[in-house]
Enzyme design. Structure first.
Site, PDB file in Angstrom:
ATOM      1  N   ARG A 127       1.076  -1.700  -0.191  1.00 17.15           N
ATOM      2  CA  ARG A 127      -0.269  -0.036   0.034  1.00 17.15           C
ATOM      3  C   ARG A 127       0.993   1.353   0.000  1.00 17.15           C
ATOM      4  O   ARG A 127       1.143   1.929   0.799  1.00 17.15           O
ATOM      5  CB  ARG A 127      -0.663   0.418   1.412  1.00 17.15           C
ATOM      6  N   GLN A 132       0.617   1.753  -6.129  1.00 14.33           N
ATOM      7  CA  GLN A 132      -1.207   2.444  -6.289  1.00 14.33           C
ATOM      8  C   GLN A 132      -1.760   1.925  -7.348  1.00 14.33           C
ATOM      9  O   GLN A 132      -2.978   1.889  -7.736  1.00 14.33           O
ATOM     10  CB  GLN A 132      -0.909   4.675  -5.487  1.00 14.33           C
ATOM     11  N   ASP A 135      -3.091  -1.438  -7.276  1.00  9.21           N
ATOM     12  CA  ASP A 135      -3.280  -1.656  -6.725  1.00  9.21           C
ATOM     13  C   ASP A 135      -4.771  -2.566  -6.790  1.00  9.21           C
ATOM     14  O   ASP A 135      -5.921  -1.506  -6.183  1.00  9.21           O
ATOM     15  CB  ASP A 135      -3.540  -1.085  -5.217  1.00  9.21           C
TER      16      ASP A 135
END
Ligand code: NAD
Length: 386
Positions: A127, A132, A135
């Site tokens: 994370r 990102q 993700d």
């Protein structure tokens, strides 16, 4: 380099690992993309749409799985209708990428390692800011949080917004969101857009500002222990903290029209937040949507995949909500995978750099070994006779 997109054969899975727009970009980069015939059908992407952007449609699953250099999937490999095992179809040295649930399915990871498959599990994407765009947990959790509120609104025998009409004034619905991670925050935003009054609770106090910035009230519980683990995830809390939390949240659950629960602790059974007694205290007509249904449920009355009635309260335990919005779920997931795949390829060849923190975290099996200590521990637990 052959990048292959398999058709998901698991019942209820409508998503596909790559959508035509993403395929177009990968083909432009010089990659050969194979798509199994019908792979995009349930997310409304036709074989023709993939072909139009340069993908090759493959009807024979054995060829697709057996010749892929990188095989992209949504869920775990399955047994096919014809009795073949997708894991057995993969060639030695192939790369497999998907939601592989390595902590929940360590024995499958062991089989992948034995088959000399290099398995990447997107649940393990760190994370961090750099990761990102890869993700997938976040992209899919956000869809689930949104849909949970729509399900609750459809099941609630009331309006969500406040209305002033000639026939009288309608008070806004009260929504209580438990667990303000990615899904919870999207649930708060969606409930606010529908005009509800929203309260939220999380054991990680750091989320207070995010909750407030979405226009919801944060319910605070003072706990005398650390509630945050590595990576920003929640920790499993002590029995004393659990009881303290339940005392505080009980009042908020009692006065809510809708409770949306999203609380999870990675690798563990979901924490129990709503007891049978709390459900009994709720007004008839109220609705609970439990997004942790598949991980054991945050509510004691939840049955995964079912709607349960208790004293007029409806408890809904949806399964795989992202799959109910397969167009956007697949679009976002495809972008996550395409970005991750870029990290594995250099000059159109597979090049895995284990010094890269993302590759290191996401790669579960390689060269016949399970690389991840937590997965090895989980495997030792399931293999130890009790
Ligand atoms: P998750 O799905 O693991 O859990 C959902 C929420 O439940 C979390 O907010 C957690 O704190 C909460 N929870 C756990 N036990 C609880 C309990 N007993 N009572 C109440 N709430 C409880 O979480 P997630 O949505 O995957 O997010 C995990 C973390 O990762 C968060 O800190 C999030 O902000 C962070 N995150 C960071 C990035 C990034 O920086 N790129 C991206 C996504 C998420």
């Amino acid at each position: 380099m052959k990048l292959a997109v398999a058709k998901e054969v698991e019942v209820g899975e409508n998503r596909v690992a790559l959508v035509p727009d993403t395929v177009a970009r990968l083909v432009k980069q010089g990659l050969e993309v194979w798509v199994e015939a019908g792979a995009g059908e349930r997310s409304f992407f036709s074989d023709a749409a993939y072909e139009a952007v340069g993908a090759k449609i493959i009807s024979d699953a054995a060829i697709l799985w057996g010749e892929a250099d990188i095989l992209l999937k949504v869920g775990l490999p399955q047994e096919r209708e014809d009795g073949s095992s997708e894991i057995e179809l993969l060639r030695q040295g192939a790369v497999l990428v998907g939601f592989l649930n390595p902590l929940g399915q360590p024995a499958v990871m062991q089989r992948l390692a034995e088959r000399q498959v290099t398995a990447f599990s997107v649940e393990m994407v760190p994370r961090t800011t750099r990761a990102q765009s890869m993700d997938a947990l976040s992209s899919q959790a956000s869809l689930a949080g949104y849909k949970a509120v729509l399900i609750a609104a459809a099941a609630l025998p009331k309006y969500f917004p406040m209305l002033t009409t000639a026939a009288g004034t309608i008070a806004p619905a009260k929504v209580f969101v438990m667990g303000a991670g990615v899904a919870g925050l999207q649930a708060i935003a969606t409930a606010r857009r529908l005009g509800a009054v929203v309260e939220a609770f999380d054991i990680r106090p750091a989320v207070k500002e995010e909750v407030q910035s979405l226009g919801a009230k944060f319910v605070e519980v003072q706990l005398n222990e650390e509630t945050v683990a590595a990576g920003g995830y929640a920790k499993e809390v002590s029995e004393a903290s659990r009881q303290r939390t339940q005392e505080v949240v009980a009042e908020h659950i009692k006065s809510a029209d809708v409770v949306i629960t999203t609380a999870q602790v990675p690798g563990k059974k979901a924490p129990l937040l709503v007891t049978e007694e709390m459900v009994a205290q709720m007004r008839p007509g109220s609705v609970i949507v439990d997004l942790a249904a598949e991980q054991g449920g945050n509510c004691a009355c939840t049955a995964p995949g079912k709607d349960v009635q208790r004293n007029g309260v409806t408890i809904i335990g949806p399964i795989n909500l992202p799959s109910s919005m397969p167009i956007h779920a697949s679009q976002l997931y495809a972008k996550n995978l395409a970005t991750l795949v870029q990290l594995m390829i250099k000059d159109s060849a597979l090049q895995l750099n284990f010094d890269d923190d993302i590759i290191d975290a996401v790669c579960i099996t390689h060269a016949g070994e399970i690389r991840n200590q937590r997965v090895r521990d989980a495997l030792a637990q399931v293999s130890t006779p009790v």
